[in-house]
Motif scaffolding. Structure first.
Motif, PDB file in Angstrom:
ATOM      1  N   ILE A 160     -15.225 -15.133   4.101  1.00 36.91           N
ATOM      2  CA  ILE A 160     -15.208 -14.498   2.768  1.00 36.91           C
ATOM      3  C   ILE A 160     -14.673 -13.075   2.882  1.00 36.91           C
ATOM      4  CG2 ILE A 160     -16.716 -13.597   0.957  1.00 36.91           C
ATOM      5  CD1 ILE A 160     -18.420 -16.154   1.348  1.00 36.91           C
ATOM      6  N   ALA A 161     -15.128 -12.347   3.905  1.00 34.78           N
ATOM      7  CA  ALA A 161     -14.651 -10.969   4.100  1.00 34.78           C
ATOM      8  C   ALA A 161     -13.145 -10.961   4.357  1.00 34.78           C
ATOM      9  CB  ALA A 161     -15.404 -10.317   5.263  1.00 34.78           C
ATOM     10  N   ARG A 162     -12.679 -11.919   5.183  1.00 35.23           N
ATOM     11  CA  ARG A 162     -11.238 -12.010   5.465  1.00 35.23           C
ATOM     12  C   ARG A 162     -10.467 -12.329   4.184  1.00 35.23           C
ATOM     13  NH1 ARG A 162      -8.107 -15.994   5.907  1.00 35.23           N
ATOM     14  NH2 ARG A 162      -9.738 -17.557   6.156  1.00 35.23           N
ATOM     15  N   ARG A 163     -11.012 -13.296   3.415  1.00 34.43           N
ATOM     16  CA  ARG A 163     -10.332 -13.657   2.164  1.00 34.43           C
ATOM     17  C   ARG A 163     -10.309 -12.491   1.187  1.00 34.43           C
ATOM     18  NH1 ARG A 163     -12.229 -19.775   0.502  1.00 34.43           N
ATOM     19  NH2 ARG A 163     -11.063 -20.853   2.132  1.00 34.43           N
ATOM     20  N   LEU A 164     -11.443 -11.762   1.101  1.00 30.28           N
ATOM     21  CA  LEU A 164     -11.474 -10.583   0.234  1.00 30.28           C
ATOM     22  C   LEU A 164     -10.460  -9.545   0.693  1.00 30.28           C
ATOM     23  CD1 LEU A 164     -15.296 -10.080  -0.421  1.00 30.28           C
ATOM     24  CD2 LEU A 164     -13.540 -10.639  -2.105  1.00 30.28           C
ATOM     25  N   HIS A 165     -10.405  -9.323   2.014  1.00 29.62           N
ATOM     26  CA  HIS A 165      -9.447  -8.354   2.568  1.00 29.62           C
ATOM     27  C   HIS A 165      -8.018  -8.801   2.275  1.00 29.62           C
ATOM     28  CE1 HIS A 165      -7.047  -6.455   5.802  1.00 29.62           C
ATOM     29  NE2 HIS A 165      -7.807  -5.413   5.512  1.00 29.62           N
ATOM     30  N   ASP A 166      -7.751 -10.097   2.549  1.00 26.89           N
ATOM     31  CA  ASP A 166      -6.400 -10.625   2.284  1.00 26.89           C
ATOM     32  C   ASP A 166      -6.087 -10.561   0.798  1.00 26.89           C
ATOM     33  OD1 ASP A 166      -6.205 -11.124   4.971  1.00 26.89           O
ATOM     34  OD2 ASP A 166      -6.428 -13.320   4.813  1.00 26.89           O
ATOM     35  N   GLY A 167      -7.093 -10.895  -0.029  1.00 26.85           N
ATOM     36  CA  GLY A 167      -6.899 -10.837  -1.480  1.00 26.85           C
ATOM     37  C   GLY A 167      -6.626  -9.422  -1.951  1.00 26.85           C
ATOM     38  N   ALA A 168      -7.394  -8.475  -1.398  1.00 27.83           N
ATOM     39  CA  ALA A 168      -7.187  -7.067  -1.754  1.00 27.83           C
ATOM     40  C   ALA A 168      -5.796  -6.618  -1.334  1.00 27.83           C
ATOM     41  CB  ALA A 168      -8.255  -6.190  -1.100  1.00 27.83           C
ATOM     42  N   ASN A 169      -5.370  -7.022  -0.138  1.00 25.84           N
ATOM     43  CA  ASN A 169      -4.019  -6.671   0.321  1.00 25.84           C
ATOM     44  C   ASN A 169      -2.961  -7.300  -0.578  1.00 25.84           C
ATOM     45  OD1 ASN A 169      -4.851  -5.064   2.405  1.00 25.84           O
ATOM     46  ND2 ASN A 169      -4.730  -6.651   3.958  1.00 25.84           N
ATOM     47  N   GLU A 170      -3.186  -8.547  -0.989  1.00 24.95           N
ATOM     48  CA  GLU A 170      -2.234  -9.214  -1.877  1.00 24.95           C
ATOM     49  C   GLU A 170      -2.170  -8.504  -3.226  1.00 24.95           C
ATOM     50  OE1 GLU A 170       0.640 -11.727  -3.214  1.00 24.95           O
ATOM     51  OE2 GLU A 170      -0.097 -11.533  -1.167  1.00 24.95           O
ATOM     52  N   VAL A 171      -3.348  -8.113  -3.735  1.00 26.18           N
ATOM     53  CA  VAL A 171      -3.381  -7.368  -5.003  1.00 26.18           C
ATOM     54  C   VAL A 171      -2.644  -6.040  -4.850  1.00 26.18           C
ATOM     55  CG1 VAL A 171      -4.921  -6.141  -6.592  1.00 26.18           C
ATOM     56  CG2 VAL A 171      -5.463  -8.475  -5.891  1.00 26.18           C
ATOM     57  N   LYS A 172      -2.860  -5.354  -3.710  1.00 27.96           N
ATOM     58  CA  LYS A 172      -2.150  -4.086  -3.471  1.00 27.96           C
ATOM     59  C   LYS A 172      -0.645  -4.313  -3.423  1.00 27.96           C
ATOM     60  CE  LYS A 172      -5.716  -1.667  -0.814  1.00 27.96           C
ATOM     61  NZ  LYS A 172      -6.114  -1.214   0.518  1.00 27.96           N
ATOM     62  N   ARG A 173      -0.226  -5.394  -2.706  1.00 24.09           N
ATOM     63  CA  ARG A 173       1.211  -5.690  -2.629  1.00 24.09           C
ATOM     64  C   ARG A 173       1.780  -5.972  -4.012  1.00 24.09           C
ATOM     65  NH1 ARG A 173      -0.176  -8.171   2.201  1.00 24.09           N
ATOM     66  NH2 ARG A 173      -0.481 -10.207   1.227  1.00 24.09           N
ATOM     67  N   GLU A 174       1.051  -6.763  -4.788  1.00 27.58           N
ATOM     68  CA  GLU A 174       1.512  -7.083  -6.146  1.00 27.58           C
ATOM     69  C   GLU A 174       1.562  -5.832  -7.020  1.00 27.58           C
ATOM     70  OE1 GLU A 174       2.747  -9.882  -7.592  1.00 27.58           O
ATOM     71  OE2 GLU A 174       2.768 -10.663  -5.544  1.00 27.58           O
ATOM     72  N   MET A 175       0.531  -4.975  -6.877  1.00 30.97           N
ATOM     73  CA  MET A 175       0.521  -3.730  -7.651  1.00 30.97           C
ATOM     74  C   MET A 175       1.691  -2.838  -7.248  1.00 30.97           C
ATOM     75  SD  MET A 175      -3.553  -2.782  -7.958  1.00 30.97           S
ATOM     76  CE  MET A 175      -3.187  -1.061  -8.102  1.00 30.97           C
ATOM     77  N   ASN A 176       1.930  -2.729  -5.938  1.00 29.89           N
ATOM     78  CA  ASN A 176       3.052  -1.908  -5.465  1.00 29.89           C
ATOM     79  C   ASN A 176       4.379  -2.468  -5.950  1.00 29.89           C
ATOM     80  OD1 ASN A 176       1.430  -0.067  -4.162  1.00 29.89           O
ATOM     81  ND2 ASN A 176       1.572  -1.071  -2.180  1.00 29.89           N
ATOM     82  N   LYS A 177       4.498  -3.804  -5.922  1.00 31.00           N
ATOM     83  CA  LYS A 177       5.725  -4.438  -6.398  1.00 31.00           C
ATOM     84  C   LYS A 177       5.912  -4.176  -7.893  1.00 31.00           C
ATOM     85  CE  LYS A 177       7.888  -9.005  -6.627  1.00 31.00           C
ATOM     86  NZ  LYS A 177       7.689 -10.434  -6.384  1.00 31.00           N
ATOM     87  N   THR A 178       4.828  -4.352  -8.657  1.00 32.26           N
ATOM     88  CA  THR A 178       4.892  -4.106 -10.098  1.00 32.26           C
ATOM     89  C   THR A 178       5.215  -2.638 -10.369  1.00 32.26           C
ATOM     90  OG1 THR A 178       3.299  -5.871 -10.501  1.00 32.26           O
ATOM     91  CG2 THR A 178       3.582  -4.266 -12.253  1.00 32.26           C
ATOM     92  N   LEU A 179       4.543  -1.746  -9.630  1.00 29.31           N
ATOM     93  CA  LEU A 179       4.786  -0.307  -9.789  1.00 29.31           C
ATOM     94  C   LEU A 179       6.229   0.030  -9.461  1.00 29.31           C
ATOM     95  CD1 LEU A 179       3.627   2.505 -10.348  1.00 29.31           C
ATOM     96  CD2 LEU A 179       3.016   2.634  -7.940  1.00 29.31           C
ATOM     97  N   SER A 180       6.733  -0.533  -8.378  1.00 28.43           N
ATOM     98  CA  SER A 180       8.119  -0.292  -7.979  1.00 28.43           C
ATOM     99  C   SER A 180       9.082  -0.786  -9.055  1.00 28.43           C
ATOM    100  CB  SER A 180       8.400  -0.983  -6.649  1.00 28.43           C
ATOM    101  OG  SER A 180       9.732  -0.810  -6.271  1.00 28.43           O
ATOM    102  N   ASN A 181       8.820  -1.986  -9.575  1.00 30.31           N
ATOM    103  CA  ASN A 181       9.676  -2.524 -10.643  1.00 30.31           C
ATOM    104  C   ASN A 181       9.620  -1.651 -11.887  1.00 30.31           C
ATOM    105  OD1 ASN A 181      10.498  -4.659  -9.066  1.00 30.31           O
ATOM    106  ND2 ASN A 181       9.006  -6.099  -9.895  1.00 30.31           N
ATOM    107  N   GLU A 182       8.420  -1.174 -12.224  1.00 27.30           N
ATOM    108  CA  GLU A 182       8.276  -0.298 -13.395  1.00 27.30           C
ATOM    109  C   GLU A 182       9.011   1.024 -13.173  1.00 27.30           C
ATOM    110  OE1 GLU A 182       6.914  -0.773 -16.461  1.00 27.30           O
ATOM    111  OE2 GLU A 182       6.704  -2.858 -15.865  1.00 27.30           O
TER     112      GLU A 182
END
Length: 196
Positions: free
Chosen positions: A48-70
């Motif tokens: 669960i901790a790994r999934r949360l960490h991976d999920g958080a990293n994925e959310v960060k990547r998506e946020m960075n991608k969205t931010l970059s696109n914006e």
């Protein structure tokens, strides 16, 4: 002791012994299950901790991608707006130059004569051709009287100003309003406001 009593005693002893063994086996099995449960719980918590960490990293990547696109979209819109404002600004500059020509003909004529004299001085006796804008043909005689140079009316309009060609030196002196506006537009930058 009779045989039956012996059997009864043996039965009671065997049952007691079997119950103790069963209870001990049950306790050991429960301890084993508890240990397996703890191991399983730790493994699941780690997963669960790994999934949360991976999920958080994925959310960060998506946020960075969205931010970059914006950011790219904002830069694109800003660049487009800058081009529009620059275009409108230089249309206004062009209109102001044309207004200046018509509202201040004496100052405009003095400007052309000054530029013709500067070109003549630069030519230092070499043959040159001075061109004026077709809209300035009315100034032809006055320019000739003031400068001693008879200008040629250009076949193409350049809004005003003058051009001089010194063929022997292969030089074009371009003080036309079209070129001055084009150069100013090329060198113009938005610096975020007016400088005081």
């Amino acid at each position: 002791m009779t045989t039956e009593e012996k059997l009864q005693h043996f039965y009671a002893f065997s049952m007691e012994s079997a119950c103790r063994e069963a209870e001990q086996m049950l306790t050991e099995y429960k301890a084993s299950l508890d240990a397996q449960f703890e191991t399983h719980k730790e493994a699941k918590n780690a997963e669960i901790a790994r999934r949360l960490h991976d999920g958080a990293n994925e959310v960060k990547r998506e946020m960075n991608k969205t931010l970059s696109n914006e950011q790219l979209e904002i830069k694109r819109l800003l660049s487009k707006k800058n081009r529009e404002i620059r275009h409108l600004l230089f249309l206004e500059v062009k209109d102001k130059l044309l207004d200046y020509k018509s509202a201040h003909p004496d100052e405009y004529l003095a400007l052309i004569c000054r530029k013709v004299n500067e070109a003549r001085d630069f030519a230092a006796g070499d043959e040159m051709t001075i061109y004026i804008d077709p809209s300035d043909e009315k100034f032809l005689d006055r320019i000739a009287k003031r400068t001693g140079v008879i200008p040629t009316v250009s076949k193409e309009s350049f809004l005003g100003g003058m051009r001089a060609v010194i063929r022997s030196k292969n030089i074009l002196i371009d003080n036309s309003f079209t070129t001055l506006i084009k150069d100013a537009k090329h060198n113009f930058t938005f610096d975020g406001g007016m400088v005081q």
